[in-house]
Design a protein around this motif. Structure first.
Motif, PDB file in Angstrom:
ATOM      1  N   ILE A  43       0.833  -1.212   0.000  1.00 55.24           N
ATOM      2  CA  ILE A  43       0.000   0.000   0.000  1.00 55.24           C
ATOM      3  C   ILE A  43       0.864   1.257   0.000  1.00 55.24           C
ATOM      4  CG2 ILE A  43      -1.885  -1.204   1.168  1.00 55.24           C
ATOM      5  CD1 ILE A  43      -1.365   0.725   3.574  1.00 55.24           C
ATOM      6  N   SER A  46       1.945   1.534  -3.798  1.00 57.13           N
ATOM      7  CA  SER A  46       0.844   1.903  -4.698  1.00 57.13           C
ATOM      8  C   SER A  46       0.371   3.334  -4.500  1.00 57.13           C
ATOM      9  CB  SER A  46      -0.331   0.967  -4.466  1.00 57.13           C
ATOM     10  OG  SER A  46      -0.936   1.233  -3.205  1.00 57.13           O
ATOM     11  N   LEU A  48      -1.477   4.196  -1.996  1.00 57.47           N
ATOM     12  CA  LEU A  48      -2.710   4.166  -1.206  1.00 57.47           C
ATOM     13  C   LEU A  48      -2.470   4.667   0.224  1.00 57.47           C
ATOM     14  CD1 LEU A  48      -5.677   3.425  -0.829  1.00 57.47           C
ATOM     15  CD2 LEU A  48      -5.000   1.035  -0.471  1.00 57.47           C
ATOM     16  N   THR A 141      -8.561  -4.415  -0.577  1.00 58.02           N
ATOM     17  CA  THR A 141      -7.620  -4.404  -1.706  1.00 58.02           C
ATOM     18  C   THR A 141      -7.529  -5.759  -2.404  1.00 58.02           C
ATOM     19  OG1 THR A 141      -5.752  -4.965  -0.269  1.00 58.02           O
ATOM     20  CG2 THR A 141      -6.196  -2.624  -0.624  1.00 58.02           C
ATOM     21  N   ASP A 178     -13.282  -0.365  -3.725  1.00 51.56           N
ATOM     22  CA  ASP A 178     -12.887   0.287  -4.967  1.00 51.56           C
ATOM     23  C   ASP A 178     -12.162  -0.732  -5.841  1.00 51.56           C
ATOM     24  OD1 ASP A 178     -11.794   1.704  -7.048  1.00 51.56           O
ATOM     25  OD2 ASP A 178     -11.196   3.420  -5.821  1.00 51.56           O
ATOM     26  N   LEU A 181      -8.461  -0.673  -6.813  1.00 50.29           N
ATOM     27  CA  LEU A 181      -7.391  -1.037  -5.880  1.00 50.29           C
ATOM     28  C   LEU A 181      -6.950  -2.484  -6.057  1.00 50.29           C
ATOM     29  CD1 LEU A 181      -8.606   0.773  -2.638  1.00 50.29           C
ATOM     30  CD2 LEU A 181      -6.901   1.540  -4.300  1.00 50.29           C
TER      31      LEU A 181
END
Lengths: 399, 399
Positions: A43, A46, A48, A141, A178, A181
């Motif tokens: 994460i 990425s 995020l 995710t 989402d 993701l």
């Protein structure tokens, strides 16, 4: 159709980029002290993590990272300590099933002074069900386990070779789903997650309850969607509709709805949990290996009508003979797993000897009540040993 | 697949006789002052009234009876007065869609000092959405509208020839769904309710959104269940599984789940609401008349693939040609309605002249936004007039 109670209060926010505008309020409605839980560094790579921290600006954030696949009780114990020390009000779990599963148990453990394993070992019945539970907000995710809309967690204890499901009183308070993701989820994990979803559906579809046509029909529709979209997600990782259908399937397959009116528990999952506990293999891959073998073993004069329905409504197999349709449906299930580019035998995941099979079978039968109507068809310890053995090679399937 | 938010907190108690042991606590958790709402005398004749009163022993019960089918605003006004005068804490609605619909608006009206029609006329947007709302507990006695797990109500105002949907912030708090309570439902109402459920499903299935396979698959499964069990309930009114599948279909068809990811609103319902408002016909019967005609009108090169999917997955029509499958599916829908022993033309419900068709069409088009992407395919006022006209006779169908 049997009696049931259904209530599920999880607030689902499905779609693109809702976290940026909505995450702050979704978390802050429960308080200022946030325990942020996540796994490895993905994460952060990425981006995020940065988006989450920006959304949480102004709140007091404590972090617990390093939650591993097949989450270990030590992560829960560490979360318990952090939650107590920092007077945590709400947990924000960012990750897949493992991070969210661990977070839900931490949510209970904040209110427990003993060892957190107590809240797992008895499936949450004696201790955990009586405890308060912190609200959990999550950002999913990985589409797989359904943890984002149910009260369950599966926690491993390596010292005991144990992997056990535990249930809290509450489902997550808010889940952000989402599909974007999951664009970066590997082929392996995409396949494993899709098989996990499919297995959740088969476990609930093959049930001793009769005339559950609403659930059966919903399950058949979801199975068709998973069968259709999993290969698309493998081939085109950033296909939004593929990721969206898999993610919503993950949630809907295991939020309690399609088990409404069911009478028995699951079979393949407890058998697979032993594999993951002893060998730490990927859960969904283990399910993909075991499920077609279990279907062959479960098929009988008593069950052929249901397997034929499965063949006609899910796999679109046209034949007047129930037995023929059932056998083709089982082969089709095997073929679909294989098409997802994962191993279809235990040897394919480096399990090459049978040393542990009896101990694993004994545990699975006990945990699942498999020999006394705990599952769709009764399985003895010998049956489960034979199932593990049959999973060693491709014998019995057109490969 | 489009973004959506889904949250539904209704606590479903499904099955036999749960009210006797559970109703008291389900109501009393919200307070001591109960407004009991119901329709005519049927719950007294069936003995349900006595069971309810026994369960409510010790609570302060105020009664509002006489809530009619196509519930009128006057019932809501009376409930508003009673709720205020008696400081009501919770409403217990015992009945079908009409009683529960009226009760949900009363639940808001308790907190409003103006005329209750204000909370309906604007669909609840301006006034009602900002009001508090009393908890509503219900005992469902008719499987049809889905009101038992959604925030909507449809209320009529005879003075204005208006029948309008209004939405509160909350769904019912607790819904008791006992299929046995529908054993005494007449053939007519059983047919109308089943068609209503089926129509809710078609309204959501035929949507401009693409790749909504999870919702589509769930809907297809529920449609098959309704098609299967409605004739059984007609032939054998006390068949538990028939009543159970229809009741759970009613709830699941309209609790928000299967519209997840949809983009447009409904078409046949606003067109039918005008029929009920002008002629007070049974809502479900009106839907059964209009739906096959609407399908014929909606079928085009742009929509044939979806209608063919409908034919294959719902009606099991095997043909390689999409157009052929689509046309057969529409005829099959007509045949199913007819098999439920209800009229299939407007003349069959004593609507013999076209005097009001244009005014009705104008209202339906405006309320549904039907001419500017409010529904699956655009319909002008002329189109809707033609739809009413086509519904006068059996022309165009094998009857």
């Amino acid at each position: 159709m049997e009696d049931f109670r259904f209530v599920n209060k999880t607030d689902i926010r499905f779609g693109k980029n809702h976290i940026d505008a909505e995450l702050h309020d979704a978390v802050a409605q429960f308080g200022q002290n946030v325990l942020l839980t996540y796994g490895g560094g993905s994460i952060k790579r990425s981006g995020l993590y940065e988006r989450v921290m920006k959304a949480l600006e102004g709140l007091n954030v404590t972090e617990l990272d390093g939650i591993e696949p097949n989450p270990k009780i030590d992560s829960v114990r560490e979360g318990q300590r952090l939650a107590k020390e920092n007077d945590i009000d709400v947990i924000l779990a960012v990750g897949g099933g493992s991070v969210i599963d661990a977070s839900k148990v931490i949510a209970s453990a904040k209110f427990y002074d003993g060892d957190a394993w107590d809240l797992v070992a008895d499936h949450g019945v004696k201790y955990r069900s009586k405890l308060d539970q912190l609200p959990v907000v999550d950002i999913l995710t990985l589409a797989a386990t359904g943890t984002e809309m149910n009260p369950g967690s599966v926690i491993s204890n390596p010292e005991l070779n144990a992997k056990i499901g535990t249930y809290g009183p509450n489902t997550p308070a808010v889940s952000f789903l989402d599909p974007q993701l999951t664009y970066s989820v590997s082929k392996w994990q995409t396949a494993a997650g899709s098989i996990d979803i499919f297995s959740h559906l088969t476990e609930q579809y093959f049930d001793r309850a009769e005339n559950t046509d609403i659930s059966d029909g919903m399950i058949e529709g979801m199975m068709r969607a998973v069968i259709k979209w999993a290969p698309v997600a493998l081939a085109t990782p950033d296909n939004y509709d593929a990721r969206a259908n898999l993610m919503w399937a993950s949630t809907m397959a295991l939020n309690g709805l399609v088990r409404s009116g069911n009478v028995n528990g699951w079979t393949v999952h407890p058998i697979e949990h032993e594999l993951s506990a002893f060998y730490d293999i990927t859960h969904g891959v283990g399910l993909g290996i075991l499920t077609p073998r279990w279907m062959k073993r479960a098929l009988s004069a008593a069950t052929v009508a249901k397997f034929a329905r499965f063949g006609r409504n899910v796999w679109d197999i046209q034949d007047a003979d129930d037995q023929v349709v059932a056998e083709k449906a089982i082969q089709a299930t095997y073929d679909w797993v294989k098409s997802l580019e994962v191993p279809t035998t235990l040897q394919g995941v480096d399990i090459n000897d049978e040393t542990n099979f009896r101990a694993m079978a004994e545990s699975a039968v006990e945990i699942g009540g498999l020999d006394h109507e705990g599952g769709y068809v009764n399985l003895t310890v010998d049956d489960v040993v034979a199932l593990y053995q049959a999973s060693m090679t491709t014998d019995g399937f057109e490969d």
